[in-house]
Enzyme design. Structure first.
Site, short mmCIF file in Angstrom:
data_model
loop_
_atom_site.label_atom_id
_atom_site.label_comp_id
_atom_site.label_asym_id
_atom_site.label_seq_id
_atom_site.Cartn_x
_atom_site.Cartn_y
_atom_site.Cartn_z
CE LYS A 62 -2.81 2.78 3.00
NZ LYS A 62 -3.56 2.65 4.32
CB ALA A 81 -8.65 7.41 5.13
N GLY A 82 -10.84 7.21 6.90
CA GLY A 82 -11.99 8.53 7.66
C GLY A 82 -13.29 7.35 7.47
N GLY A 119 -8.35 8.51 10.47
CA GLY A 119 -8.78 9.21 11.38
C GLY A 119 -9.73 9.97 11.74
CG ASN A 160 -5.56 0.93 12.88
OD1 ASN A 160 -4.64 0.82 12.17
ND2 ASN A 160 -6.20 0.33 13.43
CB THR A 161 -8.69 4.70 13.72
OG1 THR A 161 -7.48 5.34 13.49
CG2 THR A 161 -9.29 6.29 14.73
#
Length: 255
Positions: free
Chosen positions: A96, A183-184, A157, A205-206
């Site tokens: 990535k 993301a997001g 995040g 992830n987050t």
């Protein structure tokens, strides 16, 4: 089936491994998510700090495809160097590409991302670039030969969800390689929305590691991705501005 280069996966949820409260929770969340692809920053590997604990020590990595990323890179050359270190360590040849251009927003540098992707393709990597929701940039990256495109739903995040669904849809509609929204993502409905737009997968992830209950959220994200994909494949009804009865009136007696 999600196909990236020569690889095929049943799960369309890609899960990051960072920022979990502890390794036991990380392991349980990964298992509940039923992901087949785990991503992580190469800079966290022990090849950089051998005295540090193995951040995947509780996970049987033989059951997963590892997707290292070049997080921390600010230039194409740095991203390529990180990718080569990952490959030399015996990891999967997928990478990535992440080249951050703005420390405040953590948005990717488009020029360096293009450059790094081209260099890594020449080196024989399976390249998945993290990019903004720029439609033309996505087309340029695909034109280079990238094996998937990974546009961000919103800044890393933030949990803001998809802030520009129109651009994400444009990217998906014009792409002949997998589009993985990255993301997001904040909640399962964000993941479902990405899949309903036609995305081939979601990376997060987050949203899981930072949840009050990461294990339960991992399971919820699994179902969000499954529901969104099923909805996309089923095909939604067209939106209308006038009501339409859901029960047929023809042939019914009027009392």
């Amino acid at each position: 089936m999600l196909k990236i280069g020569p690889y095929s996966f049943n799960s369309r949820l890609l899960l990051g491994t960072g920022k979990f409260p502890d390794f036991d929770i990380q392991k349980e969340a990964v298992e509940k998510s039923e992901t087949e692809i785990l991503t992580f920053a190469v800079r966290r590997m022990n090849i950089f700090e051998p005295e540090q604990p193995n951040f995947l020590e509780k996970i049987d990595v033989n059951n997963y495809t590892l997707l290292p990323n070049t997080a921390g890179a600010k230039t194409a050359e740095e991203a390529v160097r990180i990718a080569k270190l990952a490959k030399a360590s015996g990891l999967c040849d997928m990478i990535k590409v992440e080249v951050i251009g703005c420390d405040k927003t953590l948005l990717p540098d488009p020029i360096e991302t293009l450059k790094a992707s081209e260099m890594l393709l020449e080196e024989g990597f399976i390249v998945l670039p993290y990019t903004s929701d720029d439609v033309l940039l996505a087309k340029r990256l695909e034109g280079l030969g990238c094996h998937a495109i990974m546009p961000g739903a919103s800044p890393i995040g933030t949990g803001l969800g998809i802030i520009n669904p129109l651009n994400i849809r444009y990217i998906i509609e014009q792409s002949s390689v997998p589009v993985i929204v990255d993301a997001g993502i904040g909640v399962p409905s964000d993941a479902a929305k990405a899949m309903e737009l036609g995305a081939d997968g979601v990376l997060l992830n987050t949203a899981v590691s930072g949840a009050n209950d990461p294990v339960k959220m991992a399971e919820a994200m699994k179902y969000g991705v499954l529901a969104g994909r099923a909805s996309y494949e089923a095909g939604r009804i067209p939106k209308k501005f006038n009501a339409a009865a859901s029960s047929p009136l023809e042939g019914m007696s009027i009392l």
